[in-house]
Design a protein around this motif. Structure first.
Motif, PDB file in Angstrom:
ATOM      1  N   CYS A   6       1.886  -7.742 -68.971  1.00 29.68           N
ATOM      2  CA  CYS A   6       2.800  -8.872 -69.145  1.00 29.68           C
ATOM      3  C   CYS A   6       4.189  -8.353 -69.464  1.00 29.68           C
ATOM      4  N   PHE A   7       5.182  -9.096 -69.010  1.00 26.13           N
ATOM      5  CA  PHE A   7       6.556  -8.637 -69.219  1.00 26.13           C
ATOM      6  C   PHE A   7       7.191  -9.310 -70.433  1.00 26.13           C
ATOM      7  N   SER A   8       6.514 -10.320 -70.976  1.00 24.17           N
ATOM      8  CA  SER A   8       7.046 -11.023 -72.151  1.00 24.17           C
ATOM      9  C   SER A   8       5.916 -11.263 -73.144  1.00 24.17           C
ATOM     10  N   GLY A  21       9.675  -5.497 -49.997  1.00 24.26           N
ATOM     11  CA  GLY A  21      10.422  -5.441 -51.248  1.00 24.26           C
ATOM     12  C   GLY A  21      11.150  -6.746 -51.524  1.00 24.26           C
ATOM     13  N   GLY A  22      11.708  -6.837 -52.720  1.00 28.69           N
ATOM     14  CA  GLY A  22      12.406  -8.051 -53.140  1.00 28.69           C
ATOM     15  C   GLY A  22      12.915  -7.861 -54.551  1.00 28.69           C
ATOM     16  N   GLY A  23      12.944  -8.947 -55.327  1.00 23.79           N
ATOM     17  CA  GLY A  23      13.410  -8.864 -56.713  1.00 23.79           C
ATOM     18  C   GLY A  23      12.246  -8.726 -57.665  1.00 23.79           C
ATOM     19  N   GLY A  24      12.457  -9.071 -58.926  1.00 25.51           N
ATOM     20  CA  GLY A  24      11.397  -9.093 -59.936  1.00 25.51           C
ATOM     21  C   GLY A  24      10.622  -7.796 -60.015  1.00 25.51           C
ATOM     22  N   VAL A  25       9.320  -7.940 -60.199  1.00 28.60           N
ATOM     23  CA  VAL A  25       8.476  -6.756 -60.360  1.00 28.60           C
ATOM     24  C   VAL A  25       8.425  -5.950 -59.052  1.00 28.60           C
ATOM     25  N   ASP A  26       8.508  -6.641 -57.931  1.00 30.44           N
ATOM     26  CA  ASP A  26       8.507  -5.988 -56.619  1.00 30.44           C
ATOM     27  C   ASP A  26       9.693  -5.023 -56.512  1.00 30.44           C
ATOM     28  N   GLY A  27      10.870  -5.507 -56.884  1.00 23.39           N
ATOM     29  CA  GLY A  27      12.068  -4.661 -56.840  1.00 23.39           C
ATOM     30  C   GLY A  27      11.932  -3.466 -57.773  1.00 23.39           C
ATOM     31  N   ALA A  54       4.434  -4.535 -71.195  1.00 24.77           N
ATOM     32  CA  ALA A  54       4.986  -3.280 -70.679  1.00 24.77           C
ATOM     33  C   ALA A  54       5.713  -3.527 -69.365  1.00 24.77           C
ATOM     34  N   ASP A  55       6.509  -2.532 -68.991  1.00 24.73           N
ATOM     35  CA  ASP A  55       7.057  -2.440 -67.639  1.00 24.73           C
ATOM     36  C   ASP A  55       5.964  -1.773 -66.802  1.00 24.73           C
ATOM     37  N   ILE A  56       5.459  -2.467 -65.810  1.00 23.44           N
ATOM     38  CA  ILE A  56       4.289  -1.983 -65.068  1.00 23.44           C
ATOM     39  C   ILE A  56       4.576  -0.655 -64.358  1.00 23.44           C
ATOM     40  N   THR A  57       5.844  -0.368 -64.114  1.00 17.45           N
ATOM     41  CA  THR A  57       6.178   0.883 -63.406  1.00 17.45           C
ATOM     42  C   THR A  57       5.949   2.116 -64.282  1.00 17.45           C
ATOM     43  N   ASN A  66       1.276  -5.226 -57.456  1.00 13.59           N
ATOM     44  CA  ASN A  66       2.614  -5.768 -57.253  1.00 13.59           C
ATOM     45  C   ASN A  66       2.538  -7.247 -56.888  1.00 13.59           C
ATOM     46  N   ALA A  67       3.534  -8.024 -57.321  1.00 10.40           N
ATOM     47  CA  ALA A  67       3.683  -9.424 -56.876  1.00 10.40           C
ATOM     48  C   ALA A  67       4.660  -9.398 -55.710  1.00 10.40           C
ATOM     49  N   ALA A  68       4.123  -9.211 -54.524  1.00 12.25           N
ATOM     50  CA  ALA A  68       4.943  -8.985 -53.335  1.00 12.25           C
ATOM     51  C   ALA A  68       5.211 -10.291 -52.594  1.00 12.25           C
ATOM     52  N   ASN A  69       5.949 -10.197 -51.503  1.00 12.96           N
ATOM     53  CA  ASN A  69       6.074 -11.330 -50.569  1.00 12.96           C
ATOM     54  C   ASN A  69       5.438 -10.926 -49.247  1.00 12.96           C
ATOM     55  N   ALA A  70       5.314 -11.887 -48.336  1.00 16.46           N
ATOM     56  CA  ALA A  70       4.528 -11.667 -47.120  1.00 16.46           C
ATOM     57  C   ALA A  70       5.081 -10.562 -46.222  1.00 16.46           C
ATOM     58  N   SER A 112       0.205  -7.244 -62.492  1.00 18.89           N
ATOM     59  CA  SER A 112       1.353  -8.022 -62.945  1.00 18.89           C
ATOM     60  C   SER A 112       0.940  -9.497 -62.920  1.00 18.89           C
ATOM     61  N   ALA A 113       1.746 -10.336 -63.533  1.00 12.00           N
ATOM     62  CA  ALA A 113       1.435 -11.777 -63.589  1.00 12.00           C
ATOM     63  C   ALA A 113       1.949 -12.425 -62.297  1.00 12.00           C
ATOM     64  N   ILE A 114       1.135 -12.259 -61.256  1.00  9.16           N
ATOM     65  CA  ILE A 114       1.500 -12.667 -59.893  1.00  9.16           C
ATOM     66  C   ILE A 114       1.925 -14.145 -59.842  1.00  9.16           C
ATOM     67  N   SER A 115       3.005 -14.407 -59.143  1.00  9.64           N
ATOM     68  CA  SER A 115       3.518 -15.770 -58.856  1.00  9.64           C
ATOM     69  C   SER A 115       4.201 -16.461 -60.031  1.00  9.64           C
ATOM     70  N   THR A 116       4.249 -15.829 -61.207  1.00 10.15           N
ATOM     71  CA  THR A 116       4.764 -16.567 -62.381  1.00 10.15           C
ATOM     72  C   THR A 116       6.271 -16.416 -62.586  1.00 10.15           C
ATOM     73  N   GLY A 117       6.945 -15.716 -61.674  1.00 11.75           N
ATOM     74  CA  GLY A 117       8.398 -15.559 -61.776  1.00 11.75           C
ATOM     75  C   GLY A 117       9.092 -16.435 -60.741  1.00 11.75           C
ATOM     76  N   VAL A 118       9.674 -15.791 -59.757  1.00 13.20           N
ATOM     77  CA  VAL A 118      10.405 -16.484 -58.685  1.00 13.20           C
ATOM     78  C   VAL A 118       9.536 -17.547 -58.004  1.00 13.20           C
ATOM     79  N   TYR A 119       8.244 -17.319 -57.909  1.00  5.19           N
ATOM     80  CA  TYR A 119       7.353 -18.255 -57.211  1.00  5.19           C
ATOM     81  C   TYR A 119       6.915 -19.434 -58.087  1.00  5.19           C
ATOM     82  N   ARG A 120       7.314 -19.436 -59.381  1.00  7.13           N
ATOM     83  CA  ARG A 120       7.262 -20.618 -60.275  1.00  7.13           C
ATOM     84  C   ARG A 120       5.869 -21.168 -60.575  1.00  7.13           C
TER      85      ARG A 120
HETATM   86  N1  AR6 Z   1       6.774  -5.052 -65.138  1.00  8.18           N
HETATM   87  C1  AR6 Z   1       5.853  -6.026 -65.362  1.00  8.18           C
HETATM   88  N2  AR6 Z   1       6.074  -7.334 -65.068  1.00  8.18           N
HETATM   89  C2  AR6 Z   1       7.284  -7.669 -64.565  1.00  8.18           C
HETATM   90  C3  AR6 Z   1       8.306  -6.714 -64.315  1.00  8.18           C
HETATM   91  C4  AR6 Z   1       8.011  -5.350 -64.624  1.00  8.18           C
HETATM   92  N3  AR6 Z   1       8.897  -4.375 -64.413  1.00  8.18           N
HETATM   93  N4  AR6 Z   1       9.385  -7.364 -63.807  1.00  8.18           N
HETATM   94  C5  AR6 Z   1       9.065  -8.681 -63.749  1.00  8.18           C
HETATM   95  N5  AR6 Z   1       7.800  -8.866 -64.206  1.00  8.18           N
HETATM   96  P1  AR6 Z   1       8.124 -12.042 -59.936  1.00  8.18           P
HETATM   97  P2  AR6 Z   1       6.526 -13.755 -58.123  1.00  8.18           P
HETATM   98  C6  AR6 Z   1       7.025 -10.109 -64.316  1.00  8.18           C
HETATM   99  O1  AR6 Z   1       9.283 -12.968 -59.813  1.00  8.18           O
HETATM  100  O2  AR6 Z   1       6.734 -14.933 -58.980  1.00  8.18           O
HETATM  101  C7  AR6 Z   1       9.992 -10.988 -55.486  1.00  8.18           C
HETATM  102  O3  AR6 Z   1      11.308 -11.073 -55.019  1.00  8.18           O
HETATM  103  C8  AR6 Z   1       7.784 -11.413 -64.412  1.00  8.18           C
HETATM  104  O4  AR6 Z   1       8.222 -11.650 -65.748  1.00  8.18           O
HETATM  105  O5  AR6 Z   1       8.380 -10.591 -59.868  1.00  8.18           O
HETATM  106  O6  AR6 Z   1       5.141 -13.478 -57.606  1.00  8.18           O
HETATM  107  C9  AR6 Z   1       8.987 -10.719 -54.365  1.00  8.18           C
HETATM  108  O7  AR6 Z   1       9.525  -9.918 -53.346  1.00  8.18           O
HETATM  109  C10 AR6 Z   1       6.725 -12.410 -63.966  1.00  8.18           C
HETATM  110  O8  AR6 Z   1       5.880 -12.760 -65.063  1.00  8.18           O
HETATM  111  O9  AR6 Z   1       7.004 -12.352 -58.765  1.00  8.18           O
HETATM  112  C11 AR6 Z   1       8.675 -12.099 -53.890  1.00  8.18           C
HETATM  113  O10 AR6 Z   1       9.628 -12.560 -52.958  1.00  8.18           O
HETATM  114  C12 AR6 Z   1       5.865 -11.617 -62.981  1.00  8.18           C
HETATM  115  O11 AR6 Z   1       6.285 -10.255 -63.114  1.00  8.18           O
HETATM  116  C13 AR6 Z   1       8.749 -12.934 -55.143  1.00  8.18           C
HETATM  117  O12 AR6 Z   1       9.631 -12.246 -56.031  1.00  8.18           O
HETATM  118  C14 AR6 Z   1       6.034 -12.039 -61.541  1.00  8.18           C
HETATM  119  O13 AR6 Z   1       7.383 -12.414 -61.288  1.00  8.18           O
HETATM  120  C15 AR6 Z   1       7.401 -13.041 -55.803  1.00  8.18           C
HETATM  121  O14 AR6 Z   1       7.500 -13.923 -56.888  1.00  8.18           O
END
Ligand code: AR6
Length: 182
Positions: free
Chosen positions: A162-164, A38-44, A18-21, A30-34, A123-131
């Motif tokens: 999960c987003f995928s 705000g930011g990209g991904g789920v945070d945005g 699902a879309d967590i929003t 939220n998978a936030a930064n310090a 959300s799946a914290i750290s699994t996107g931009v944070y690799r």
């Molecule tokens: N709903 C549920 N999951 C989502 C959504 C959504 N709408 N969008 C993305 N995901 P990421 P991180 C999943 O990159 O790795 C931000 O810029 C995505 O597929 O959002 O912790 C922050 O500000 C992935 O599995 O977070 C930080 O700077 C998961 O959310 C940085 O990215 C996390 O991916 C944090 O990086």
């Protein structure tokens, strides 16, 4: 879409795609930064859906260290609260990344207990931009949550959002070993 639901004691744990929003729970994580600003991904996505009052409240918090979390209101979201967890940036695995990620899950559950919350979605914290490798992160998410349930008796429902499909399969593989079907 619910992929798996298990019961452990009085707690229901679910893996959903699902879309967590869109989730109407007491708190979404939220998978936030310090900065917490705000930011990209789920945070945005969360900040866009919650509206500008969310970043205004976040500005009052003064940031958050890696491995920790802060709670705010949910504003325009269907969720009542947002728990902003700051996951680690993956840099090979020998810099305490696993401990920091585990700490995010534990701290989120502690905040639920402190605020008397009943349902939360991670959300799946750290699994996107944070690799952070998604398979290892899923194990940490599920194991830490199950281990920490006794510190959060207010919590009766936990969703791994999960987003995928792949992310959901990784969480399902771990969760399916626990509890009983519901
Ligand atoms: N709903 C549920 N999951 C989502 C959504 C959504 N709408 N969008 C993305 N995901 P990421 P991180 C999943 O990159 O790795 C931000 O810029 C995505 O597929 O959002 O912790 C922050 O500000 C992935 O599995 O977070 C930080 O700077 C998961 O959310 C940085 O990215 C996390 O991916 C944090 O990086």
């Amino acid at each position: 879409m619910t992929v798996l639901a298990r019961r452990i004691g009085d707690v229901q744990l679910e893996v959903v795609v699902a879309d967590i929003t869109t989730l109407g729970v007491d708190a979404i994580v939220n998978a936030a930064n310090a900065s917490l600003l705000g930011g990209g991904g789920v945070d945005g996505a969360i900040h866009r859906a919650a509206g500008l009052e969310l970043v205004a409240e976040c500005r009052t918090l003064g940031g958050c260290p890696t491995g920790d979390a802060r709670i705010t209101n949910g504003y325009l979201l269907p969720a009542r609260h947002v728990i902003h967890a700051v996951g680690p940036v993956w840099s090979g695995g020998s810099r305490g990344e696993a401990e920091a990620l585990s700490s995010c899950y534990r701290r989120a559950l502690e905040l639920c207990q402190a605020n008397g919350l009943n349902s939360l979605a991670f959300s799946a914290i750290s699994t996107g931009v944070y690799r952070f490798p998604a398979d290892q992160a899923a194990k940490i998410a599920v194991h830490t949550t199950i281990d920490a349930l006794p510190i959060a008796p207010s919590v009766a429902r936990v969703i791994f959002c999960c987003f995928s499909e792949r992310s959901a399969a990784l969480h399902t593989d771990v969760l399916a070993r626990y509890g009983s079907p519901c």
